[in-house]
Structures are given as C-alpha cells and as structure tokens.
Design a protein around this motif. Structure first.
Motif, mmCIF file in Angstrom:
data_model
loop_
_atom_site.group_PDB
_atom_site.id
_atom_site.type_symbol
_atom_site.label_atom_id
_atom_site.label_comp_id
_atom_site.label_asym_id
_atom_site.label_seq_id
_atom_site.Cartn_x
_atom_site.Cartn_y
_atom_site.Cartn_z
ATOM 1 N N GLU A 123 6.441 -3.012 -2.326
ATOM 2 C CA GLU A 123 6.613 -3.298 -0.887
ATOM 3 C C GLU A 123 5.485 -2.669 -0.068
ATOM 4 N N ILE A 124 5.052 -1.464 -0.482
ATOM 5 C CA ILE A 124 3.966 -0.791 0.234
ATOM 6 C C ILE A 124 2.683 -1.611 0.138
ATOM 7 N N GLN A 125 2.353 -2.108 -1.052
ATOM 8 C CA GLN A 125 1.142 -2.902 -1.230
ATOM 9 C C GLN A 125 1.205 -4.192 -0.420
ATOM 10 N N SER A 126 2.392 -4.772 -0.367
ATOM 11 C CA SER A 126 2.559 -5.986 0.433
ATOM 12 C C SER A 126 2.330 -5.699 1.918
ATOM 13 N N MET A 127 2.888 -4.565 2.391
ATOM 14 C CA MET A 127 2.695 -4.194 3.787
ATOM 15 C C MET A 127 1.233 -3.900 4.091
ATOM 16 N N ILE A 128 0.528 -3.239 3.153
ATOM 17 C CA ILE A 128 -0.900 -2.954 3.348
ATOM 18 C C ILE A 128 -1.675 -4.258 3.488
ATOM 19 N N GLY A 129 -1.308 -5.284 2.682
ATOM 20 C CA GLY A 129 -1.960 -6.589 2.794
ATOM 21 C C GLY A 129 -1.778 -7.190 4.173
ATOM 22 N N GLU A 130 -0.544 -7.123 4.706
ATOM 23 C CA GLU A 130 -0.292 -7.635 6.057
ATOM 24 C C GLU A 130 -1.076 -6.847 7.098
ATOM 25 N N MET A 131 -1.105 -5.504 6.942
ATOM 26 C CA MET A 131 -1.859 -4.662 7.880
ATOM 27 C C MET A 131 -3.335 -5.046 7.878
ATOM 28 N N THR A 132 -3.882 -5.281 6.682
ATOM 29 C CA THR A 132 -5.304 -5.615 6.559
ATOM 30 C C THR A 132 -5.633 -6.886 7.322
ATOM 31 N N GLU A 133 -4.818 -7.934 7.133
ATOM 32 C CA GLU A 133 -5.074 -9.206 7.803
ATOM 33 C C GLU A 133 -4.984 -9.069 9.315
ATOM 34 N N ARG A 134 -3.978 -8.344 9.800
ATOM 35 C CA ARG A 134 -3.788 -8.206 11.250
ATOM 36 C C ARG A 134 -4.886 -7.369 11.881
#
Length: 715
Positions: free
Chosen positions: A628-639
C-alpha cells in the motif's frame, strides 16, 4: 484537708474516680480536681475521651489558671485549636488572669490552624501582660509566625528573647531554611553559642534542598569535626546531597559511617540510601537496601522504581510497580517518565489510562512529561487529549504546564494552536517566551519570532543566553543575515551575555546558508573557544550547497580530528566530490572508510501512528503495509509532477538510467513515512516525520496542510 486518690490506668477507672469525687464532694478541693483532670486529659486521645474531659472541667467550680491551661493544652494537643481559643475567651470572661503558659499553648493552637488574626491578638495581649519574653513561650511565638509564613515577624519575635536557648536558635534557623533563606540561616547558625544535632541537621538539610549539595556535605564534615554525633535525620539529609551530586564514593562512605556509629536505619534513612545508590548508578546496592526493609513504605518503592527506570530497566521497574499495594502519583510519574525516555509512548499512554481509572488525580508533572513525549514524537492527537484534560480544570494550570502545552503544539507544527495557548497564558516567564520564539523559528516564521523577541523585551523580561540561541536560530532558518549580525552583537553590548559556542554555531549556520562562506570560516577561526563538530558540520553542509571544495576539505580535516569514526563526515565529502565530478577523490574517500572500519549509518525516518513508532529505511520492503505504501508513493509522484515538481537526480552518483534514479529518490525513507502518514492519519492532521540523521532542513520535517491537500486531492 489532705485527700489521697489512686492513679487510674484507664479511662474507665478515671470515670469511677470521677463518681467518687462527686459523692465525696471533692470537686471543690483543687488538688483532687486537678489530679482527676490531669488523668482524664492524659487519656484524651479520642474525640469521645476529650469530650468527657471537657464535661468534667466545666463541673469544676471556679477553676484556677493551672486547670484552664491544662484543658487548653489538651485541646491543642488533640488538634482542636478552636476549642483552645474558645476556652481562653471564657477564661478571660471569668476574670481568670492568664499566665505565661497560657500563651505558650495558645500560640501552638494558632499555628496549628493558621488562626492569623487570633494569633496576632493573643500576641498583643501577651506583650501587655509580660514586659519580657522568655524561653519556651517565646519559642512558641516564633514557631507560630513561621507557620503563618511570616518569617520577618518571626525574626522580630526572636530578637527580644532574653535568654535564647538551643531550641530558640534551632526554631528560627529551621524557619529561615524552610523559606529558602539559607544564607540568613547560616549567619545565625554561626552565632549560636551551643549547637545540637537538630541545628546542624537543619542547616545541612537546608543546603541540600536549596541545591547546594557541596555546602551540605562540607557542613556535615564540620559537624563530625565538632564531635556532634549525627542521627538518622542528619544522615538522610547528607545522603540526599550525595544523591544530587551523583557521588557514589561519598555516599558509600556515609553508609559505612551509619553502620560504624550503629545509627538505626529508619524508613526515611533507608529511602535516602536507596535514592543515593540509584542516582549514583549502583542499582544493585539500591535494591539490597530496599530488600532489607521489613516495612517498605511508599517512598521506598518510588525510589527503587525510579532508579530502575532511570537506568533503562523499565520492565523491572514495572514489575516492582505492579507489586505495590497502593501506588501514588509519584509512582505513576516515575514509570511514565521511564517509558517516555525509552520512547515507549504507547505503554506510557496505557499507563496514563490506568492512572485515570485508579482514582488518583494526575498532577502537572504527569502532564508535562506526557506533553514532552508528544512533542518529541509528534503525536498531536494525544497531545490534544492532554490539553482537553487541562481545559477541564482537572489540573491546575501554571506557567510550567502552559509552556509544555505551547512547546507540544509548536513541535507538532500547529503554530496557530501554540499562539492560542501563548495568548491565553496569564503568566509568562523567560522560558515561555523562548519556547514561542523557538517554535516560530522552527516552523519557518523567522520574522514573527523576532517580533516576539522584541515583545519579550518590551515586557521587561531580560533575555538570557538560551533566548538568543532561539533568536539566532530564527535568523538562520529564515536567512535574516543583517538581523542575525545585529542580535549577535547586542547580546554582549546591551546585556553583557558572552556568546557561547551555540551562538557561534547559529551564526556559522546563518552565514553558510546565505553563501557567505569566507566570512563563516573567518568567524570560526576567531572564536574564543575551539569549534566543535556541529560548527564544522554546518560549514561542510554549506560547502556542499555552494560547491566549495576547498573549504569543504578544510572543514572535513577538522571534523575527522574531532570525530574520526563519524560516517556522516566521510559521506558528505564523498558527495561533494561526486557533485564536482571528482571521481578519483570520491573513490579515495570510500577506500579511507574501509581502511578505518567506518560504516555508513543507515538513515531512517520515523512517524508515530496511534502511539506506535514506525521506522522506515530507504528501499525498505519489510513493513507489513509495504504494498500500500508503494502504491501511495506512485500516486504522490504523479501528483507532484503534475504540480510542477521535478526530482533532482544529479545527486545520485551510482550508474543507473534517469527513470531508475527517479524511482530511487521516491523510495527515500522520509517519502515512505509521508506516504504511510497519508494512509493512516485523518486528513485534518499534519504529518510529522522525524529523521535520525542531520540534513539541511530542520530536524523535524512537517508536511503542511496545503501540501498534504495537494497530494491527496484528485487531479
């Protein structure tokens, strides 16, 4: 007529004698009535017994002053001072002239219940009746004023005493010590014609309580040289001084003295021994004393529990805590402090819940300790719960507690709440102002910090060295170079505060952040003390920022002399060489680390969720929520990219393509902690990340509400 009456050995026998006196008509016989009155007052250790004695007294026709004194003294001794004063007024209405002993007992009664006006009135009458003040009567008067808290009046009562005995001297010295006037007490102590163990002990205890432990020990040695044998109270007093000094060798010598002089170890002396051994670092001996006690009083439990907690043996301390029949608030505070200092906040909060259920009321020390923990670990939600507890009026608010609340909000990044607490405080001391200035500085509000520093001075508070550290920190974090120079100069020119190494460190940091590297190095070279590793570390960080390899090498040389095993120094210089593409020099640094056995400390970031601390290391795959953390980091990166953020990949020295470098940057420990915080914390709370390594931003990384909103909002 000479009558012989038996001496009753119980209240029952006394009542039988009372009946015989009535039958014989002997109540009018003063010796007979006095004999029974003394017997009855001797048994009057209960309310019912005293009532019987009073009833008998009022049956005596025309009692003389001696009998009035007997019943007045008995009421005073049984802690019924109001009855003593009422009897005195009846005595005066019956025109029975009081004698000196009457006033002795009345002064004691007034001191018991703080009858201030009555005490002054009785004193006034005694002055009219007796031109001179003697012995035990004067001593009672001095003691009364001490109990009132009127030390000046006590001194005025002490002065005219015609014949000052050792009790007179000891009473006034003890009073001065009680009110913290230790130096005045010492002046009188030195004038005493004869000193007993009580007077010596009063002075020793006074020095110890005033934090003047060395003087307490020295006076104890003088006492021994004067051939005065100390008692258990004196030994406990000097042992408390040893505990403050953390002088285990001296404490062991005093313990041996107790054994040699065959001084009985009272409960209080045992507690003092436990405390001395625990604070001296000999917890084994502390436990031996504790274990030898037949009756373990609560202060003994508290001392041994506190000792184990301070040595880091929290679980042993908790085991002892659980064995207590009735722990008090000090017991809880010792355990709470132990958990907090060991970063076991979750257990501290559970214990606090147990404290609330126990029926005991937390005091300000309880809340200040927990607020400090919340501040250091960034647990804002728990800090707010504690604030609510204060707001309910369950703990008396004072400047000490208010400052802790203020500090908690400031360190958790909630300066709006910190300012509300600050503005509502009725009393603010220098520490309060220093905390608000430091909080504003830490949260990037340098100019506001300087404004509050000026307000502090306008309120008449003289800034100290700590306040100037906060002010210079504000200048450094906000890049206020001109203001920094001004405040650095004024601390010595206006207030005579000699700059210490912390002040020089702030100035070097400020100059470094602003790129004034040559001025910074000149300041370091002209310091009146040797620069420490923190100062050279600031210089090295600035050199990397402004790519000054020459000064970086100079700073590194000094750092390696001060901290040859500090890995951060090698890593920092290595990175500087990499930034300047000096590959060969960077390789030499790696080889030097290997030769010296220096290993790079793994950097980690931590975040506290629900009272539990979560630590993250770069590239960490072990956390149970890693997917879940890696998924959230991916979303943070795009935004972040959509918001215009571009990662600085040049600082990654290893051979990898651009995409891999970006991925490496986004698996840094702090970004993992931020992602976890977004996942687990309510949206209205800030994310507070702590780093274990020094870096160019402030040590406490706060994710503001605006940035958090940007990360969480949809595109």
């Amino acid at each position: 007529m000479r009558l012989q009456w038996p001496n009753p050995s119980s209240l029952k026998q006394a009542t039988q004698l009372h009946a015989r006196l009535i039958v014989a008509g002997a109540l009018r016989h003063p010796p007979s009535a006095t004999h029974l009155l003394k017997c009855l007052t001797g048994f009057s250790d209960r309310s019912a017994d005293l009532s019987y004695a009073l009833n008998f007294f009022f049956q005596i026709p025309d009692p003389p002053a001696f009998q009035w004194n007997t019943i007045i003294r008995t009421c005073s001794r049984n802690r019924r001072p109001g009855d003593s004063l009422r009897l005195y007024h009846q005595m005066r209405r019956k025109d029975v002239p009081p004698d000196a002993y009457t006033f002795q007992f009345l002064f004691k009664s007034c001191s018991l219940s703080a009858f201030v006006l009555e005490g002054q009135m009785v004193h006034g009458v005694s002055v009219k009746l007796f031109s001179e003040c003697y012995g035990h009567i004067a001593n009672s008067l001095v003691h009364m004023y001490i109990e009132f808290g009127w030390i000046d009046d006590a001194m005025r009562a002490f002065g005219p005493i015609v014949q000052k005995d050792v009790v007179s001297w000891t009473t006034i010295i003890g009073g001065l010590v009680k009110f913290g006037s230790v130096d005045e007490a010492r002046k009188l102590f030195d004038k005493m014609p004869l000193r007993n163990v009580v007077s010596w002990t009063s002075m020793i205890a006074g020095y110890a309580k005033a934090g003047r432990a060395e003087e307490a020990v020295q006076l104890f040695k003088e006492m021994l040289s004067d051939d005065v044998t100390p008692d258990s109270v004196a030994m406990a007093a000097v042992l408390s001084a040893c505990a403050r000094l953390r002088d285990l060798k001296l404490g062991k010598w005093i313990h041996q003295l107790v054994i040699e002089k065959r001084i009985g170890i009272s409960s209080n002396l045992a507690v003092a021994l436990i405390d001395m051994y625990a604070k001296g670092g000999d917890i084994k001996s502390a436990y031996q004393v504790f274990d030898s006690m037949d009756h373990k009083i609560v202060p003994a439990w508290n001392a041994i529990i506190d000792g184990y907690c301070k040595t880091g043996d929290i679980d042993i301390g908790r085991s002892l805590f659980e064995q207590m029949d009735a722990p008090d608030i000090i017991s809880f505070n010792s355990m709470l402090t132990g958990y907090i200092q060991s970063s076991r906040l979750k257990e501290a909060l559970r214990l606090f819940a147990k404290l609330q259920m126990s029926g005991l009321r937390p005091d300000k020390f309880t809340l200040v300790g927990l607020l400090t923990a919340c501040a250091n670990l960034g647990v804002l939600s728990k800090g707010k719960v504690l604030h609510a507890y204060v707001e309910q009026g369950l703990v008396k608010r004072d400047v000490f507690l208010g400052t802790a609340l203020l500090d908690m909000y400031a360190k958790c990044g909630k300066m709006d709440q910190a300012m509300l607490v600050f503005n509502r405080m009725e009393e603010r001391d220098a520490q309060t102002w220093t905390v608000i200035i430091s909080g504003l500085a830490m949260n990037g509000m340098g100019k506001h910090a300087l404004e509050h520093f000026c307000l502090m001075k306008n309120e008449g508070l003289r800034p100290n060295a700590v306040a100037y550290v906060s002010v210079l920190t504000a200048c450094s974090h906000s890049g206020l170079l001109e203001e920094g120079h001004m405040f650095f100069d004024e601390m010595s020119s206006l207030y005579g505060i000699k700059p210490e190494i912390e002040h020089y460190g702030c100035m070097v940091d400020l100059l470094g952040r602003r790129g004034c590297l040559q001025e910074a190095i000149e300041l370091i070279e002209t310091m009146p003390m040797e620069p420490n590793a923190v100062i050279w570390g600031s210089m090295l960080s600035a050199c990397r920022l402004y790519k000054n390899t020459e000064l970086a090498e100079k700073a590194t040389k000094h750092l390696l002399e001060l901290e040859p095993q500090e890995d951060a120094v090698y890593v920092q210089l290595y990175n500087i060489y990499i930034d300047n593409k000096r590959w060969a020099d960077a390789c030499k640094i790696r080889c030097l680390m290997e030769e010296r056995g220096v290993k790079k400390t793994a950097g980690y970031s931590s975040i506290t969720i629900g009272g539990q601390v979560h630590k993250f290391i770069a590239g960490d795959q072990m956390h149970p929520d890693i997917m879940e953390i890696q998924s959230m980091i991916g979303e943070m990166t795009e935004r972040l990219k959509m918001a215009g953020y571009s990662p600085i990949t040049e600082q990654i020295s290893v051979e990898m393509d651009e995409e891999e470098k970006e991925q490496a940057l986004f698996t840094h420990s702090e970004k993992m902690a931020i992602a976890f915080g977004i996942m687990k914390l309510p949206s209205n709370l800030p994310i507070h990340v702590l780093k274990n390594l020094r870096f160019t931003l402030p040590q406490n990384l706060m994710l503001s509400s605006d940035l958090r909103y940007m990360l969480e909002s949809t595109a």
